[in-house]
Design a protein around this motif. Structure first.
Motif, short mmCIF file in Angstrom:
data_model
loop_
_atom_site.label_atom_id
_atom_site.label_comp_id
_atom_site.label_asym_id
_atom_site.label_seq_id
_atom_site.Cartn_x
_atom_site.Cartn_y
_atom_site.Cartn_z
N GLY A 139 -12.57 -27.06 1.92
CA GLY A 139 -13.66 -26.12 2.20
C GLY A 139 -13.89 -25.06 1.13
N MET B 24 -25.02 -22.50 6.90
CA MET B 24 -24.28 -23.75 6.76
C MET B 24 -22.96 -23.73 7.53
N GLY C 69 -27.35 -25.69 9.78
CA GLY C 69 -26.79 -26.99 9.42
C GLY C 69 -25.57 -27.33 10.25
N VAL D 271 -12.60 -31.85 -0.60
CA VAL D 271 -13.76 -31.40 0.20
C VAL D 271 -13.30 -30.78 1.51
N GLY E 284 -22.83 -19.30 2.40
CA GLY E 284 -22.09 -20.36 1.71
C GLY E 284 -22.79 -20.71 0.41
N GLY F 114 -19.90 -25.97 -5.80
CA GLY F 114 -20.79 -27.09 -6.13
C GLY F 114 -20.33 -28.36 -5.44
N VAL G 52 -19.70 -34.21 5.50
CA VAL G 52 -19.96 -35.16 6.59
C VAL G 52 -19.16 -36.45 6.40
N PHE H 32 -30.93 -28.44 12.41
CA PHE H 32 -31.39 -29.24 11.28
C PHE H 32 -30.43 -30.38 10.97
N LEU H 33 -30.99 -31.56 10.72
CA LEU H 33 -30.21 -32.67 10.14
C LEU H 33 -31.03 -33.30 9.02
N THR I 107 -30.92 -31.47 1.73
CA THR I 107 -30.69 -30.50 2.80
C THR I 107 -31.34 -29.16 2.43
N SER J 179 -17.01 -15.80 -1.44
CA SER J 179 -15.84 -14.98 -1.71
C SER J 179 -15.96 -14.41 -3.13
N THR K 290 -23.92 -15.42 0.26
CA THR K 290 -22.57 -15.01 0.63
C THR K 290 -21.57 -15.95 -0.03
N1 LIG Z 1 -27.08 -30.52 9.13
C1 LIG Z 1 -27.19 -31.06 7.93
O1 LIG Z 1 -28.11 -31.84 7.66
C2 LIG Z 1 -26.16 -30.71 6.88
C3 LIG Z 1 -26.38 -31.16 5.58
C4 LIG Z 1 -25.43 -30.80 4.61
C5 LIG Z 1 -24.31 -30.06 4.96
N2 LIG Z 1 -24.14 -29.69 6.26
C6 LIG Z 1 -22.95 -28.91 6.66
O2 LIG Z 1 -23.00 -27.65 6.03
C7 LIG Z 1 -21.69 -27.24 5.67
C8 LIG Z 1 -21.67 -26.90 4.18
O3 LIG Z 1 -21.91 -28.08 3.43
P1 LIG Z 1 -21.62 -28.09 1.88
O4 LIG Z 1 -21.85 -29.45 1.38
O5 LIG Z 1 -22.33 -26.97 1.21
O6 LIG Z 1 -20.07 -27.78 1.93
P2 LIG Z 1 -19.04 -27.37 0.78
O7 LIG Z 1 -19.63 -27.66 -0.55
O8 LIG Z 1 -17.74 -28.01 1.12
O9 LIG Z 1 -18.92 -25.81 1.00
C9 LIG Z 1 -17.86 -25.16 0.36
C10 LIG Z 1 -18.25 -23.72 0.11
O10 LIG Z 1 -18.41 -23.07 1.36
C11 LIG Z 1 -17.99 -21.72 1.24
N3 LIG Z 1 -17.58 -21.27 2.56
C12 LIG Z 1 -16.64 -21.80 3.37
N4 LIG Z 1 -16.63 -21.14 4.56
C13 LIG Z 1 -17.61 -20.20 4.49
C14 LIG Z 1 -18.10 -19.21 5.38
N5 LIG Z 1 -17.58 -19.07 6.60
N6 LIG Z 1 -19.12 -18.43 4.98
C15 LIG Z 1 -19.66 -18.56 3.75
N7 LIG Z 1 -19.21 -19.47 2.85
C16 LIG Z 1 -18.21 -20.28 3.22
C17 LIG Z 1 -16.88 -21.77 0.23
O11 LIG Z 1 -16.95 -20.59 -0.49
P3 LIG Z 1 -15.68 -19.64 -0.64
O12 LIG Z 1 -14.63 -20.44 -1.36
O13 LIG Z 1 -16.21 -18.49 -1.38
O14 LIG Z 1 -15.24 -19.33 0.77
C18 LIG Z 1 -17.22 -22.97 -0.66
O15 LIG Z 1 -17.80 -22.58 -1.88
C19 LIG Z 1 -20.76 -28.37 6.05
O16 LIG Z 1 -20.18 -28.10 7.30
C20 LIG Z 1 -21.67 -29.56 6.16
O17 LIG Z 1 -21.22 -30.55 7.03
C21 LIG Z 1 -25.04 -29.98 7.22
#
Ligand SMILES: NC(=O)c1ccc[n+]([C@@H]2O[C@H](COP(=O)([O-])OP(=O)(O)OC[C@H]3O[C@@H](n4cnc5c(N)ncnc54)[C@H](OP(=O)(O)O)[C@@H]3O)[C@@H](O)[C@H]2O)c1
Length: 315
Positions: A301, A213, A235, A298, A152, A305, A42, A257-258, A131, A177, A175
């Motif tokens: 993607g 996510m 998310g 970041v 994710g 962690g 974000v 969800f937020l 979250t 890779s 899920t």
């Molecule tokens: N609504 C809310 O309150 C809220 C809160 C937090 C986060 N979010 C959103 O949720 C998303 C994830 O946040 P995050 O902090 O976990 O991000 P992150 O740490 O940047 O997520 C990266 C991970 O996502 C995996 N990935 C990427 N595309 C994928 C897909 N299509 N399917 C499954 N895995 C995938 C990658 O795995 P691989 O390398 O194996 O592909 C990587 O390990 C973001 O878009 C974020 O903005 C929303």
């Protein structure tokens, strides 16, 4: 104080290291000297002006996740004293100014850091951890025996969601890779699916809850994994047009969800850390001045962690 400020929305170049006035704690607020700040997707969307900027003005100090020491308490604060080590995600989604040496925010937006956690680890935990915690416990009311799909599972939110769901007695399918399957299994996942080679919506059936996510077509297709009446917590609903219509067609539920600031949720996360049931994985640490590199990381993607900035003295 030193802070990373941006005077325009856009790519990483506008993130500038500047000197600005430190904030003052108002009634009920604490002033925290920030040792480390977490970086979240974000932050990247916000930097670009893609999200929440309707409530944000330029010049803007990005960042919500912080860990550090309370240095001053405003009138009426009884939860903390100067010297207490705290972590939190204050003010979200309004400006918190986390990429800075000092942050002032309501005391209840913070919790005490659990013993044994470094500042970098504590700064990695709040937004992603809250979250996962709020989605699983408040929205989905996960209980022992429930089957949960975490999409994710190697990411910031996902790796914490897997562990929290397991700690609540759920059966977890993640899920990721293929290169990250060992990592996700070590978190406790019962099954890991390579979403890059397998159609998850065909391979997984009858789960009670999906923690989704990612948006777009994958975000919609994940509804197929649910049992009748099951619940998808999204998310990324803003990037998943047609979510509620498709859920209604399939006889399942979808919730937008937020995350929000939540001292009690942080206390719960700290408790799990203390019980050694939750470990936050820090993928990389950058100095504050190298924030552009952290954002690029970041934005790629592929984080395993979390990504963290060191703000105060290095540990
Ligand atoms: N609504 C809310 O309150 C809220 C809160 C937090 C986060 N979010 C959103 O949720 C998303 C994830 O946040 P995050 O902090 O976990 O991000 P992150 O740490 O940047 O997520 C990266 C991970 O996502 C995996 N990935 C990427 N595309 C994928 C897909 N299509 N399917 C499954 N895995 C995938 C990658 O795995 P691989 O390398 O194996 O592909 C990587 O390990 C973001 O878009 C974020 O903005 C929303």
């Amino acid at each position: 104080m030193r802070a990373i400020q941006q005077a325009a929305w856009g790519e990483a170049e506008p993130l500038q290291l500047v000197e600005v006035e430190a904030p003052e704690p108002a009634f009920g607020e604490v002033l925290v000297r920030v040792s480390a700040a977490g970086v979240n997707p974000v932050d990247v969307y916000t930097r670009r002006g893609q999200a929440y900027n309707r409530v944000l003005d330029l010049p803007f100090i990005n960042g919500w996740d912080v860990a550090g020491a309370v240095v001053q308490t405003g009138y009426g604060v009884s939860r903390f004293r100067p010297g207490d080590l705290v972590f939190g995600m204050p003010w979200f989604p309004r400006e918190a100014g986390g990429y800075a040496e000092y942050v002032a925010a309501p005391a209840r937006h913070f919790a005490r850091m659990p013993a044994g956690l470094s500042f970098n680890e504590a700064a990695a935990l709040p937004l992603a951890g809250l979250t996962a915690w709020q989605m699983l416990t408040e929205v989905a009311a996960i209980a022992p025996g429930k089957r949960v799909l975490v999409a994710g599972a190697a990411g910031g939110v996902g790796h914490l969601a897997v562990q929290i769901a397991k700690a609540r007695g759920a059966q977890v399918i993640g899920t990721a890779s293929a290169a990250k399957h060992d990592f996700v299994r070590a978190l406790g996942a019962d099954e890991v699916i390579d979403y890059t080679t397998t159609d998850v919506s065909a391979a997984v059936r009858d789960v009670d809850v999906v923690i989704q996510m990612f948006g777009g077509e994958a975000g919609l297709k994940a509804l197929n994994c649910l049992r009748p009446g099951g619940l998808l917590v999204s998310g990324q609903a803003a990037w998943t047009p047609g979510l509620h219509e498709r859920a209604a067609e399939l006889g399942v539920r979808a919730v937008v969800f937020l995350v929000d600031p939540d001292g009690a949720g942080l206390d719960a996360l700290a408790g799990l850390v203390t019980q050694q049931r939750l470990k936050v994985h820090v993928d990389a640490v950058y100095p504050l001045a190298e924030v552009a590199k952290a954002h690029d990381h970041v934005a790629g993607g592929r984080t395993t962690g979390k990504i963290v900035l060191t703000v105060g003295e290095p540990e």
